[in-house]
Design a protein around this motif. Structure first.
Motif, short mmCIF file in Angstrom:
data_model
loop_
_atom_site.label_atom_id
_atom_site.label_comp_id
_atom_site.label_asym_id
_atom_site.label_seq_id
_atom_site.Cartn_x
_atom_site.Cartn_y
_atom_site.Cartn_z
N GLN A 39 18.98 -47.95 9.42
CA GLN A 39 18.62 -48.68 8.20
C GLN A 39 17.38 -48.08 7.55
O GLN A 39 17.32 -47.93 6.32
N ALA A 40 16.38 -47.72 8.37
CA ALA A 40 15.15 -47.13 7.82
C ALA A 40 15.44 -45.79 7.14
O ALA A 40 14.89 -45.50 6.07
N GLU A 41 16.32 -45.00 7.74
CA GLU A 41 16.63 -43.69 7.16
C GLU A 41 17.37 -43.84 5.83
O GLU A 41 17.08 -43.14 4.85
N SER A 42 18.32 -44.76 5.77
CA SER A 42 19.07 -44.95 4.52
C SER A 42 18.16 -45.51 3.42
O SER A 42 18.25 -45.09 2.25
N LEU A 43 17.24 -46.43 3.78
CA LEU A 43 16.30 -46.96 2.79
C LEU A 43 15.33 -45.88 2.31
O LEU A 43 14.98 -45.84 1.12
N ALA A 44 14.91 -45.01 3.22
CA ALA A 44 13.98 -43.94 2.83
C ALA A 44 14.65 -42.96 1.86
O ALA A 44 14.03 -42.51 0.89
N LEU A 45 15.91 -42.63 2.12
CA LEU A 45 16.62 -41.74 1.20
C LEU A 45 16.79 -42.37 -0.17
O LEU A 45 16.63 -41.71 -1.21
N GLU A 46 17.10 -43.67 -0.19
CA GLU A 46 17.25 -44.37 -1.47
C GLU A 46 15.91 -44.45 -2.20
O GLU A 46 15.84 -44.31 -3.43
N ASN A 57 8.96 -48.93 -4.88
CA ASN A 57 7.93 -49.16 -3.86
C ASN A 57 8.41 -50.16 -2.82
O ASN A 57 8.09 -50.04 -1.63
N ILE A 58 9.21 -51.15 -3.24
CA ILE A 58 9.77 -52.11 -2.28
C ILE A 58 10.69 -51.39 -1.29
O ILE A 58 10.64 -51.64 -0.07
N LEU A 59 11.53 -50.49 -1.79
CA LEU A 59 12.41 -49.73 -0.90
C LEU A 59 11.60 -48.88 0.09
O LEU A 59 11.95 -48.79 1.28
N ARG A 60 10.53 -48.27 -0.39
CA ARG A 60 9.70 -47.45 0.50
C ARG A 60 9.07 -48.28 1.61
O ARG A 60 9.10 -47.90 2.80
N LEU A 61 8.53 -49.45 1.24
CA LEU A 61 7.88 -50.30 2.24
C LEU A 61 8.91 -50.90 3.20
O LEU A 61 8.62 -51.06 4.40
N ARG A 62 10.09 -51.23 2.72
CA ARG A 62 11.14 -51.73 3.62
C ARG A 62 11.52 -50.66 4.64
O ARG A 62 11.75 -50.96 5.83
N SER A 63 11.59 -49.42 4.19
CA SER A 63 11.94 -48.32 5.10
C SER A 63 10.89 -48.17 6.20
O SER A 63 11.21 -48.07 7.39
N CYS A 81 13.42 -42.32 -1.94
CA CYS A 81 13.11 -40.98 -2.47
C CYS A 81 13.81 -40.75 -3.81
O CYS A 81 13.22 -40.20 -4.75
N GLU A 82 15.05 -41.19 -3.93
CA GLU A 82 15.77 -41.03 -5.20
C GLU A 82 15.13 -41.87 -6.31
O GLU A 82 14.96 -41.40 -7.44
#
Length: 495
Positions: A358-365, A325-331, A367-368
Motif C-alpha cells: 500500500q505504501a509503495e502504490s501511494l508513493a507512486l501516485e 501532500n495527503i498522498l505523500r503523508l499516507r505513503s 509522485c505523479e
C-alpha cells in the motif's frame, strides 16, 4: 591576550562615550562585555575541577587566585560595563533613530538583563506596539495578501496589526532557530528560546483567526448582497490564509521531528519505539494535511454567494497540491506502520507486506500528483525524498519476505528440540523471545551399537552388585516417580 583586548575595547568605549559617539561606544562596550564574560567562564571552568580550591587545602595556591579572577571579571561585566552599555543604547535610541533601529538596539540591550521589571524591556514592548499601530494605520504594510490565486485586501486596522505582529514574530523565530542551529555551546537555552518564540507565533495566528471569525460573525447577521458578499469573501480568504500559514508551520515542525528521530537513530539501529514515534507524528501530519485541503477560500468573488459552508470545494492549484501532500503523508505513514509490524518484537510479516504494498502504490501516485503541480513549494525536494523512500520500501519488502519465508519454513529440528550443534546445516532463524539451544546439559543419552563381548564383560561387573538392594531401590523409586522408573537401570544409576 583576551584580557588586553577587553581592556582596549573598554577604553575605546569610554573615549567614544566622552565624545557622545553612542554607536561606537555601544559596539566597543558590547565587545568588552562579551570578552569579560568569556574570561569569567574560562576561569570558572578551569577552577571547577580543582578540589583544593574548594576545600581550602591550597589557600595560597592557584585555587584562590582563580576565585579572585572569576569574581573580578564577573563584577566588571555586570556592574561596570553592562550599565554603560545600557546608557549608550538608551541615548542612541533617543537621538532620532528609526523605529526599526530602535527595536534592534533595544533587543540587543534587553538580552543583557531578562528581569521582568527591566525598564528597557518595557520600553521595547511599548515601542513595538507603537510601530505596529502606526504601520497598521498608515496601511503601508500588510494591506493585502495573496491566497489561492486571489489578491485580498486587508481593510480593518485590527487585522493588519495582527498580521504585522505575526510577521515580526516569524522573523524573530527564524533568527532564533538559525542561532540555535549554529550555536553548539548553549544549545539547550537556544532551543528553549526558539520553542517559546514558536508558541508565541502560533498564538499570533490564533489571534488573527479569532479576529476574522468575529468579523464574519458580525456580517452573518446582514442581508446578502454584492457588497456584503464581497466582504465575506475577503474575510473567508483571510481566515483560510491564517489557518494555512499556521498549519504549514506545525506540519513543517512535526515532519522535522519525525525525520530527526529516524536520522539520529539510523546508525545505532531503529527499534519498535522509534517506529511508533515516527508513525504517531505522521498521524498528526495527515490530520493537518486533510485540514489544509478543507480550508475556506479560493474561487472568485463573482461565484461566491455568501454561504461558505454550502459552497463546493474549488478545484484549483492549491487543492491539487494539498491532495498530493495527503498522498505523500499516507505513503510514509504506511511505511512506518509496516516497519512496526515487521519488527522482531511484533513479527506480523503478512500485515507488514500488505502495508508495504500500500505504501509503495501511494508513493507512486503521490509522485505523479506532485510532478503535475508545477508551482508546488519544494516540489523537487519532495520528489527526491519520495524516490529515496521508494527504494527503502522495496528493500524493506525484500527483508520482510526473507524473514517471513525463514519463519514459515523453519526446519522441524527446531521444534523437535534439537540443539544448535545437532543442526549446524539447517537454515532457520531462532525466536527473538528465547535464546537458541546450543547444547543439552547434561548430554542426552544415545543408543550405541556394541559387540557381544562388551555385554559379557559388563555382566561380570554387574553381578558383583547387591541385586536385592537394587531391586528394592527400583521398587521404591518406581512407586514415587514413574518417569524415573521408565528410564531403566541406567537412568536410576545416574541419579
Amino acid at each position: 591576550r583576551m584580557e588586553a583586548r577587553a581592556y582596549a575595547s573598554w577604553m575605546r568605549g569610554n573615549l567614544a562615550l566622552e565624545q557622545n559617539q553612542w554607536q561606537t561606544a555601544c559596539s566597543e562596550y558590547q565587545m568588552a562585555l562579551t570578552l569579560c564574560e568569556s574570561l569569567a567562564s574560562d576561569v570558572g571552568g578551569s577552577g571547577g575541577g580543582d578540589s583544593s580550591a574548594v576545600d581550602g587545602s591550597d589557600v595560597d595556591g592557584n585555587g584562590m587566585r582563580q576565585l579572585e579572577l572569576l569574581d573580578f571579571f564577573t563584577t566588571r561585566a555586570r556592574n561596570v560595563i553592562a550599565p554603560l552599555l545600557r546608557y549608550c543604547h538608551y541615548e542612541l535610541q533617543e537621538k532620532g533613530m528609526s523605529p526599526t533601529e530602535k527595536i534592534s538596539f533595544l533587543q540587543s540591550s534587553s538580552s543583557i538583563s531578562d528581569a521582568p521589571n527591566d525598564p528597557l524591556q518595557s520600553k521595547l514592548h511599548s515601542l513595538k506596539a507603537q510601530t505596529l499601530q502606526s504601520q497598521a494605520t498608515s496601511g503601508s504594510s500588510m494591506s493585502q495578501i495573496i491566497f489561492r490565486e486571489n489578491t485580498i485586501a486587508v481593510e480593518t486596522k485590527e487585522l493588519r496589526m495582527a498580521l504585522l505582529k505575526i510577521q515580526d514574530l516569524k522573523r524573530e523565530w527564524e533568527e532564533d532557530a538559525k542561532g540555535s542551529s549554529g550555536n553548539n555551546n548553549n544549545n539547550n537555552n537556544a532551543s528553549g528560546s526558539s520553542d517559546s518564540k514558536f508558541m508565541e507565533l502560533l498564538s499570533g495566528y490564533d489571534d488573527a483567526i479569532s479576529l476574522a471569525n468575529q468579523e464574519l460573525k458580525q456580517l452573518s447577521a446582514l442581508k446578502s448582497g454584492p457588497a456584503v458578499n464581497a466582504k465575506k469573501f475577503q474575510l473567508q480568504n483571510i481566515l483560510g490564509y491564517c489557518k494555512h500559514q499556521k498549519l504549514k508551520l506545525v506540519m513543517g515542525r512535526n515532519e522535522d521531528l519525525a525525520e530527526g528521530i529516524v536520522r539520529r537513530n539510523k546508525k545505532k539501529g531503529l527499534t519498535l519505539k522509534h517506529f511508533e514515534e515516527a508513525a504517531h507524528l505522521y498521524d498528526a501530519l495527515l490530520q493537518d494535511a486533510r485540514a489544509v485541503s478543507s480550508l475556506p477560500g479560493g474561487g472568485s468573488p463573482e461565484d461566491f454567494d455568501g454561504d461558505a459552508a454550502a459552497a463546493a470545494a474549488v478545484e484549483d492549484e492549491f487543492l491539487l497540491e494539498a491532495n498530493a501532500n495527503i498522498l505523500r503523508l499516507r505513503s510514509l505513514r504506511c511505511y512506518y506502520l509496516a516497519q512496526m509490524h515487521g519488527s522482531p518484537r511484533v513479527g506480523k510479516h503478512a500485515e507488514a507486506l500488505a502495508l508495504l504494498d500500500q505504501a509503495e502504490s501511494l508513493a507512486l501516485e503521490a509522485c505523479e500528483e506532485i510532478g503535475a503541480c508545477d508551482g508546488m513549494e519544494g516540489g523537487d525536494e519532495l520528489l527526491e525524498n519520495l524516490e529515496r523512500a521508494l527504494e527503502e520500501m522495496r528493500g524493506e519488502k525484500c527483508r520482510v519476505l526473507a524473514v517471513s519465508y525463514l519463519s514459515m519454513n523453519a526446519s522441524s529440528s527446531t521444534r523437535a528440540g534439537k540443539s544448535l550443534l545437532e543442526r549446524l546445516h539447517d537454515y532457520d532463524i531462532p525466536s527473538a523471545a528465547t535464546m537458541p539451544l546450543l547444547t543439552h546439559v547434561p548430554p542426552k543419552l544415545e543408543p550405541m551399537a556394541c559387540k557381544p563381548s562388551f555385554f559379557d564383560v559388563a555382566l561380570n561387573y554387574v553381578s558383583d552388585y547387591p541385586v536385592e538392594d537394587l531391586e528394592q531401590a527400583l521398587e521404591e523409586h518406581g512407586e514415587q516417580n514413574s518417569s524415573a522408573a521408565s528410564t531403566g537401570f541406567l537412568g536410576w544409576f545416574r541419579r
